[in-house]
Design a protein around this motif. Sequence first.
Motif, PDB file in Angstrom:
ATOM      1  N   MET A 135      51.245  26.143  27.131  1.00  0.00           N
ATOM      2  CA  MET A 135      52.140  26.892  28.211  1.00  0.00           C
ATOM      3  C   MET A 135      51.400  27.381  29.350  1.00  0.00           C
ATOM      4  SD  MET A 135      53.727  29.717  25.915  1.00  0.00           S
ATOM      5  CE  MET A 135      54.739  29.375  24.271  1.00  0.00           C
ATOM      6  N   GLU A 136      52.112  27.084  30.542  1.00  0.00           N
ATOM      7  CA  GLU A 136      51.331  27.225  31.796  1.00  0.00           C
ATOM      8  C   GLU A 136      52.029  28.391  32.470  1.00  0.00           C
ATOM      9  OE1 GLU A 136      48.820  25.604  33.193  1.00  0.00           O
ATOM     10  OE2 GLU A 136      48.824  24.286  31.178  1.00  0.00           O
ATOM     11  N   ASP A 137      53.204  28.380  32.226  1.00  0.00           N
ATOM     12  CA  ASP A 137      54.045  29.559  33.045  1.00  0.00           C
ATOM     13  C   ASP A 137      53.970  30.985  32.419  1.00  0.00           C
ATOM     14  OD1 ASP A 137      56.319  30.802  34.432  1.00  0.00           O
ATOM     15  OD2 ASP A 137      57.708  29.897  33.300  1.00  0.00           O
ATOM     16  N   PRO A 138      53.661  31.865  32.991  1.00  0.00           N
ATOM     17  CA  PRO A 138      53.375  33.129  32.769  1.00  0.00           C
ATOM     18  C   PRO A 138      54.692  33.764  32.168  1.00  0.00           C
ATOM     19  CG  PRO A 138      52.299  33.087  34.686  1.00  0.00           C
ATOM     20  CD  PRO A 138      53.247  31.663  34.427  1.00  0.00           C
ATOM     21  N   LEU A 139      55.892  33.344  32.490  1.00  0.00           N
ATOM     22  CA  LEU A 139      57.191  33.679  32.013  1.00  0.00           C
ATOM     23  C   LEU A 139      57.367  33.329  30.496  1.00  0.00           C
ATOM     24  CD1 LEU A 139      59.660  33.601  35.228  1.00  0.00           C
ATOM     25  CD2 LEU A 139      58.689  35.832  33.726  1.00  0.00           C
ATOM     26  N   GLU A 140      56.993  32.056  30.493  1.00  0.00           N
ATOM     27  CA  GLU A 140      57.158  31.319  29.001  1.00  0.00           C
ATOM     28  C   GLU A 140      56.122  31.799  28.292  1.00  0.00           C
ATOM     29  OE1 GLU A 140      56.816  26.950  26.883  1.00  0.00           O
ATOM     30  OE2 GLU A 140      55.980  27.056  29.144  1.00  0.00           O
ATOM     31  N   MET A 141      54.966  32.338  28.505  1.00  0.00           N
ATOM     32  CA  MET A 141      54.165  33.024  27.735  1.00  0.00           C
ATOM     33  C   MET A 141      54.507  34.434  27.251  1.00  0.00           C
ATOM     34  SD  MET A 141      50.303  32.577  29.318  1.00  0.00           S
ATOM     35  CE  MET A 141      49.963  31.200  30.287  1.00  0.00           C
ATOM     36  N   GLU A 142      55.189  35.079  28.241  1.00  0.00           N
ATOM     37  CA  GLU A 142      55.554  36.568  28.067  1.00  0.00           C
ATOM     38  C   GLU A 142      56.725  36.469  27.112  1.00  0.00           C
ATOM     39  OE1 GLU A 142      57.761  40.124  30.640  1.00  0.00           O
ATOM     40  OE2 GLU A 142      57.125  38.484  31.734  1.00  0.00           O
ATOM     41  N   ARG A 143      57.634  35.321  27.011  1.00  0.00           N
ATOM     42  CA  ARG A 143      58.654  35.067  25.994  1.00  0.00           C
ATOM     43  C   ARG A 143      58.019  34.692  24.525  1.00  0.00           C
ATOM     44  NH1 ARG A 143      61.567  33.343  30.732  1.00  0.00           N
ATOM     45  NH2 ARG A 143      60.880  31.298  30.206  1.00  0.00           N
ATOM     46  N   SER A 144      56.857  34.280  24.359  1.00  0.00           N
ATOM     47  CA  SER A 144      56.508  33.677  23.169  1.00  0.00           C
ATOM     48  C   SER A 144      56.178  34.561  22.166  1.00  0.00           C
ATOM     49  CB  SER A 144      55.284  33.011  23.416  1.00  0.00           C
ATOM     50  OG  SER A 144      54.341  32.793  22.193  1.00  0.00           O
ATOM     51  N   LEU A 145      57.052  34.441  21.027  1.00  0.00           N
ATOM     52  CA  LEU A 145      56.722  35.564  19.878  1.00  0.00           C
ATOM     53  C   LEU A 145      55.490  35.550  19.350  1.00  0.00           C
ATOM     54  CD1 LEU A 145      60.079  34.760  18.098  1.00  0.00           C
ATOM     55  CD2 LEU A 145      59.478  36.729  19.766  1.00  0.00           C
ATOM     56  N   GLN A 146      54.707  34.211  19.425  1.00  0.00           N
ATOM     57  CA  GLN A 146      53.504  34.046  18.866  1.00  0.00           C
ATOM     58  C   GLN A 146      52.489  34.970  19.705  1.00  0.00           C
ATOM     59  OE1 GLN A 146      55.365  31.460  19.404  1.00  0.00           O
ATOM     60  NE2 GLN A 146      55.401  30.135  17.397  1.00  0.00           N
ATOM     61  N   LEU A 147      52.534  34.803  21.001  1.00  0.00           N
ATOM     62  CA  LEU A 147      51.635  35.649  21.764  1.00  0.00           C
ATOM     63  C   LEU A 147      52.006  37.115  21.748  1.00  0.00           C
ATOM     64  CD1 LEU A 147      50.510  34.737  25.379  1.00  0.00           C
ATOM     65  CD2 LEU A 147      51.685  36.811  25.315  1.00  0.00           C
ATOM     66  N   ARG A 148      53.230  37.642  21.488  1.00  0.00           N
ATOM     67  CA  ARG A 148      53.310  38.918  21.314  1.00  0.00           C
ATOM     68  C   ARG A 148      52.943  39.396  20.184  1.00  0.00           C
ATOM     69  NH1 ARG A 148      56.507  41.539  24.558  1.00  0.00           N
ATOM     70  NH2 ARG A 148      57.491  40.770  26.079  1.00  0.00           N
ATOM     71  N   LYS A 149      52.904  38.738  19.132  1.00  0.00           N
ATOM     72  CA  LYS A 149      52.248  39.167  17.838  1.00  0.00           C
ATOM     73  C   LYS A 149      50.797  39.084  18.053  1.00  0.00           C
ATOM     74  CE  LYS A 149      52.061  37.524  13.027  1.00  0.00           C
ATOM     75  NZ  LYS A 149      52.322  36.309  12.158  1.00  0.00           N
ATOM     76  N   HIS A 150      50.263  38.012  18.608  1.00  0.00           N
ATOM     77  CA  HIS A 150      48.778  38.352  18.802  1.00  0.00           C
ATOM     78  C   HIS A 150      48.283  39.809  19.826  1.00  0.00           C
ATOM     79  CE1 HIS A 150      44.843  37.050  18.524  1.00  0.00           C
ATOM     80  NE2 HIS A 150      44.670  37.031  19.692  1.00  0.00           N
ATOM     81  N   ALA A 151      49.348  39.834  20.659  1.00  0.00           N
ATOM     82  CA  ALA A 151      48.865  41.136  21.762  1.00  0.00           C
ATOM     83  C   ALA A 151      49.039  42.201  20.791  1.00  0.00           C
ATOM     84  CB  ALA A 151      50.155  40.875  22.910  1.00  0.00           C
ATOM     85  N   ARG A 152      49.971  42.381  19.802  1.00  0.00           N
ATOM     86  CA  ARG A 152      49.990  43.435  19.104  1.00  0.00           C
ATOM     87  C   ARG A 152      48.905  43.464  18.036  1.00  0.00           C
ATOM     88  NH1 ARG A 152      55.544  42.009  18.745  1.00  0.00           N
ATOM     89  NH2 ARG A 152      54.898  40.982  16.606  1.00  0.00           N
ATOM     90  N   ARG A 153      48.359  42.515  17.607  1.00  0.00           N
ATOM     91  CA  ARG A 153      46.996  42.410  16.917  1.00  0.00           C
ATOM     92  C   ARG A 153      45.824  42.841  17.698  1.00  0.00           C
ATOM     93  NH1 ARG A 153      48.864  37.813  13.955  1.00  0.00           N
ATOM     94  NH2 ARG A 153      47.566  36.275  15.352  1.00  0.00           N
ATOM     95  N   VAL A 154      45.848  42.529  18.908  1.00  0.00           N
ATOM     96  CA  VAL A 154      44.778  42.709  19.624  1.00  0.00           C
ATOM     97  C   VAL A 154      44.661  44.299  20.098  1.00  0.00           C
ATOM     98  CG1 VAL A 154      43.626  42.482  22.120  1.00  0.00           C
ATOM     99  CG2 VAL A 154      44.239  40.520  20.755  1.00  0.00           C
ATOM    100  N   MET A 155      45.752  44.829  20.379  1.00  0.00           N
ATOM    101  CA  MET A 155      45.791  46.253  20.721  1.00  0.00           C
ATOM    102  C   MET A 155      45.743  46.867  19.574  1.00  0.00           C
ATOM    103  SD  MET A 155      46.530  46.151  24.111  1.00  0.00           S
ATOM    104  CE  MET A 155      47.243  47.561  24.652  1.00  0.00           C
TER     105      MET A 155
END
Length: 166
Positions: free
Chosen positions: A59-79
């Motif tokens: 993924m290159e596009d920040p908007l695509e990253m923002e919509r990624s469920l996997q990225l959101r899941k990892h963000a929750r784990r980090v936080m």
Amino acid sequence: MEIERWERSEEISDAEKKLIQEIWSRVYANCEDVGVSILIRFFVNFPSAKQYFSQFKHMEDPLEMERSLQLRKHARRVMGAINTVVENLNDSEKVSSVLALVGKAHALKHKVEPVYFKKLTGVMLEVIAEEYPNDFTPEAHGAWTKMKTLIYTHVTAAYKEVGWAQ
């Protein structure tokens, strides 16, 4: 020297712990959004970090990253991990054990270069400072700088403990 300063964890005073916890309570109220902002900034600034994430490494596009469920899941784990550290700043054994688990998992299972923790904690500070400018006084910046050093020092200690070789 910057590297030497990073290797040495400064003691966080009781007043600084309280300040970190007060700011974090506001940050953590928006845990997922702030976490996603941190990870997107991290991946945009350090695209080589994406190599460790099969789900969004292309993924290159920040908007695509923002919509990624996997990225959101990892963000929750980090936080969540940071939240555990912040909540337990007065319990150094708990902080050490949480960060040791994070470090060992990233060294042994995920094979992540430890330098990425230094980069990620730097990005975390930038994002928190930008999103909470009224809270991020010079005193807060000093306290959070100690916090990011604490995280990095404990995580890299775990890497050394498991015999990480670069």
